[in-house]
Design a protein around this motif. Sequence first.
Motif, PDB file in Angstrom:
ATOM      1  N   GLN A  57       0.831  -1.206   0.000  1.00  0.00           N
ATOM      2  CA  GLN A  57       0.000   0.000   0.000  1.00  0.00           C
ATOM      3  C   GLN A  57       0.866   1.258   0.000  1.00  0.00           C
ATOM      4  O   GLN A  57       0.530   2.248  -0.649  1.00  0.00           O
ATOM      5  CB  GLN A  57      -0.940   0.012   1.204  1.00  0.00           C
ATOM      6  N   LYS A  60       1.951   1.625  -3.608  1.00  0.00           N
ATOM      7  CA  LYS A  60       0.846   1.894  -4.532  1.00  0.00           C
ATOM      8  C   LYS A  60       0.157   3.230  -4.245  1.00  0.00           C
ATOM      9  O   LYS A  60      -0.151   3.986  -5.159  1.00  0.00           O
ATOM     10  CB  LYS A  60      -0.170   0.759  -4.437  1.00  0.00           C
ATOM     11  N   ASN A  61      -0.094   3.529  -2.952  1.00  0.00           N
ATOM     12  CA  ASN A  61      -0.913   4.684  -2.571  1.00  0.00           C
ATOM     13  C   ASN A  61      -0.143   5.806  -1.884  1.00  0.00           C
ATOM     14  O   ASN A  61      -0.718   6.844  -1.592  1.00  0.00           O
ATOM     15  CB  ASN A  61      -2.052   4.237  -1.655  1.00  0.00           C
ATOM     16  N   LEU A  84      -5.874   4.544   2.249  1.00  0.00           N
ATOM     17  CA  LEU A  84      -6.767   4.808   1.131  1.00  0.00           C
ATOM     18  C   LEU A  84      -7.664   3.592   0.958  1.00  0.00           C
ATOM     19  O   LEU A  84      -7.175   2.480   0.765  1.00  0.00           O
ATOM     20  CB  LEU A  84      -5.975   5.067  -0.155  1.00  0.00           C
ATOM     21  N   SER A  86     -10.295   1.889  -1.359  1.00  0.00           N
ATOM     22  CA  SER A  86     -10.753   1.990  -2.748  1.00  0.00           C
ATOM     23  C   SER A  86     -12.107   1.326  -2.974  1.00  0.00           C
ATOM     24  O   SER A  86     -12.805   1.678  -3.916  1.00  0.00           O
ATOM     25  CB  SER A  86      -9.709   1.408  -3.698  1.00  0.00           C
ATOM     26  N   ASN A  94     -12.833   5.375  -2.610  1.00  0.00           N
ATOM     27  CA  ASN A  94     -11.576   6.107  -2.793  1.00  0.00           C
ATOM     28  C   ASN A  94     -11.473   7.259  -1.789  1.00  0.00           C
ATOM     29  O   ASN A  94     -11.305   8.417  -2.159  1.00  0.00           O
ATOM     30  CB  ASN A  94     -11.435   6.607  -4.229  1.00  0.00           C
ATOM     31  N   TYR A  96      -9.965   8.501   2.304  1.00  0.00           N
ATOM     32  CA  TYR A  96      -8.910   8.280   3.299  1.00  0.00           C
ATOM     33  C   TYR A  96      -9.551   8.023   4.660  1.00  0.00           C
ATOM     34  O   TYR A  96     -10.354   8.815   5.146  1.00  0.00           O
ATOM     35  CB  TYR A  96      -7.965   9.478   3.370  1.00  0.00           C
TER      36      TYR A  96
END
Length: 176
Positions: A57, A60-61, A84, A86, A94, A96
């Motif tokens: 993560q 990726k985020n 995050l 999704s 999407n 937080y």
Amino acid sequence: MKTSIETERLILRELLLSDVDGMFEMDSNPNVHRFVGKKPLTHIDESLDQIKKIQEQYKKNGIGRWAVILKETNEFIGWSGIKLISNEINNHQNFYEIGYRFIEKHWGKGYATEAGKAFITYAFNEMKVEALYAYADEGNENSRKILEKLGLRYINSFEYEEELEVWYELKNPNIY
């Protein structure tokens, strides 16, 4: 992305594979899992897999749950941070989410609130997110009190994975 955040009593940093013993101590405790799926882990490899997924993560985020380390002892006491989400939860996607989980012997000492305040500041000032959200089991009074101490406000109740949950929100005051 920052590599760590310090508060008065805590160091907040990305999870490392070496945190596996603390993660397993936390997540194998049925009391810790009372309000989070009621499925305590039974093998340390499950904790190792969780850490690896969280590290993915980060890549990726650019964010994920971080280890919470007690400054005084350099001990892993749990995790906290921004994630995050999704998939769709309570008609949001999407977004937080702010969250936390601690080893039971560290409950009730204000660590979740202290770490949470630092992550809210980070999310709003560094990440520039518009809002943070959180949800908890409706019966988890302690978690709800922490969310309210952090300034999140109750929005509604909803069903998720066959459990009644409560939804909280905190808008970025720098934007709204």
